[in-house]
Design an enzyme around this catalytic site. Structure first.
Site, PDB file in Angstrom:
ATOM      1  N   ARG A   1      34.512  18.149 -54.945  1.00  0.00           N
ATOM      2  CA  ARG A   1      33.529  18.385 -53.876  1.00  0.00           C
ATOM      3  C   ARG A   1      33.605  19.795 -53.305  1.00  0.00           C
ATOM      4  NH1 ARG A   1      32.291  13.764 -49.586  1.00  0.00           N
ATOM      5  NH2 ARG A   1      30.413  15.058 -49.508  1.00  0.00           N
TER       6      ARG A   1
ATOM      7  N   ARG B   1      41.959  13.085 -45.529  1.00  0.00           N
ATOM      8  CA  ARG B   1      41.186  14.247 -45.946  1.00  0.00           C
ATOM      9  C   ARG B   1      41.483  15.472 -45.081  1.00  0.00           C
ATOM     10  NH1 ARG B   1      36.780  12.472 -49.236  1.00  0.00           N
ATOM     11  NH2 ARG B   1      37.563  10.676 -50.369  1.00  0.00           N
TER      12      ARG B   1
ATOM     13  N   HIS C   1      37.639   8.362 -43.790  1.00  0.00           N
ATOM     14  CA  HIS C   1      37.002   9.322 -42.883  1.00  0.00           C
ATOM     15  C   HIS C   1      36.852   8.654 -41.522  1.00  0.00           C
ATOM     16  CE1 HIS C   1      34.804  11.802 -46.214  1.00  0.00           C
ATOM     17  NE2 HIS C   1      35.751  12.552 -45.681  1.00  0.00           N
TER      18      HIS C   1
ATOM     19  N   CYS D   1      27.359   8.730 -43.096  1.00  0.00           N
ATOM     20  CA  CYS D   1      27.785   9.713 -44.107  1.00  0.00           C
ATOM     21  C   CYS D   1      26.604  10.543 -44.612  1.00  0.00           C
ATOM     22  CB  CYS D   1      28.415   9.010 -45.300  1.00  0.00           C
ATOM     23  SG  CYS D   1      29.846   8.027 -44.903  1.00  0.00           S
TER      24      CYS D   1
END
Ligand code: ARG
Length: 285
Positions: free
Chosen positions: A103, A148, A177, A278
């Protein structure tokens, strides 16, 4: 409880106009595995993902939101999860620096869009996945870590925006997340009004839970069943709250408190480990 009692018990909720950034999932698929939801061996249906995403897009337009679009890039299947593209407040866009190499090119792509659209861009020194892990709640920013976003970025965030940043530890890899474990219910509280959140207690360690219980004694507590398809991953304008259609108990709780939950089905994008929030990055000028 009768209808009248419900109506008098719940405060009057006031919607506020939102401005958001989205990215059409033209190149969506699951070709790698960076969270437990993703199974690259299973098929995905990109046209169905686009169709479902368009319902979300249209829902936002119908609510009167200003919806901006960033062009999707071939080879970046997760770019549809725009929340991870940065954190935008006071016209400053703090760029993302992604954990996984798959990503990483999204960081500069989103920063280019912010720059071209009049935001003051701050390139990040530390790993962070934008609004996936940073949630503005009233005057403070709740910041997730554990899977993350690096804790050093929490300090960077506090320096850039001059706001109090509250670190919360995520402990369940399925809720990797912060926006999969907390929903902001009141994005623009009136002065003096305490904004509320919804959360999944089991996603946090004890110290973080103590912070949440203390700060948000009246929070909506979401069930494991609703969380199991990212029911919390929702987006509110203060009255209307766009949620996963299957999150029935969450829907009931929101209605009881005077909000207007609107269910959408993003089953295809759930295969990548993402839901409503998201796909939504808030732009605050
Ligand atoms: N496949 C993406 C990832 O694992 C999903 C991102 C979901 N985004 C979010 N804001 N929770 O990075």
């Amino acid at each position: 409880m009768t209808m009248t009692e419900t109506a008098t018990a719940a405060p009057k909720r006031v919607p506020s106009k939102r401005t958001v950034l989205m990215c059409r999932p033209d190149y969506f698929t699951v070709s790698y595995r960076i969270n437990p939801w993703m199974h690259p061996e299973d098929p995905t249906d990109t046209s169905l993902a686009v169709k479902q995403w368009e319902v979300l897009y249209q829902t936002y337009l119908d609510l009167g939101f200003d919806v901006q679009l960033v062009d999707p890039i071939e080879g970046l299947p997760d770019m549809v999860y725009a929340a991870n593209g940065g954190f935008v407040l006071d016209n400053i866009a703090y760029g993302a620096s992604f954990t996984y190499p798959e990503r990483q090119p999204e960081g500069p792509a989103y920063m280019a869009w912010f720059g071209a659209n009049g935001f003051e861009v701050r390139a990040p020194d530390n790993v962070n996945e934008g609004e996936g892990d940073f949630l503005l709640v009233g005057d403070v920013i709740l910041a997730g870590m554990g899977f993350r976003t690096a804790s050093q970025s929490h300090e960077e965030l506090a320096r850039i925006f001059g706001r109090q940043v509250i670190t919360l530890n995520l402990i369940n890899p399925s809720f990797y997340h912060l926006d999969t474990a907390i929903a902001v219910l009141d994005p623009s509280p009136a002065p003096g009004e305490q904004p509320n959140i919804a959360y999944l207690p089991s996603a946090f360690d004890e110290a973080s839970l103590a912070i949440l219980r203390d700060r948000y004694p009246d929070a909506v507590i979401v069930t494991e069943e609703d969380a199991a398809f990212l029911g919390l991953n929702s987006y509110s304008d203060g009255y209307n709250i766009v949620i996963a259609a299957r999150a029935k108990d969450f829907e009931r709780q929101l209605r009881e408190r005077g909000y207007n939950p609107i269910g959408v089905d993003l089953s295809e994008l759930l295969l990548g480990g993402g839901g409503v929030k998201c796909c939504t990055l808030e732009l605050r000028r």
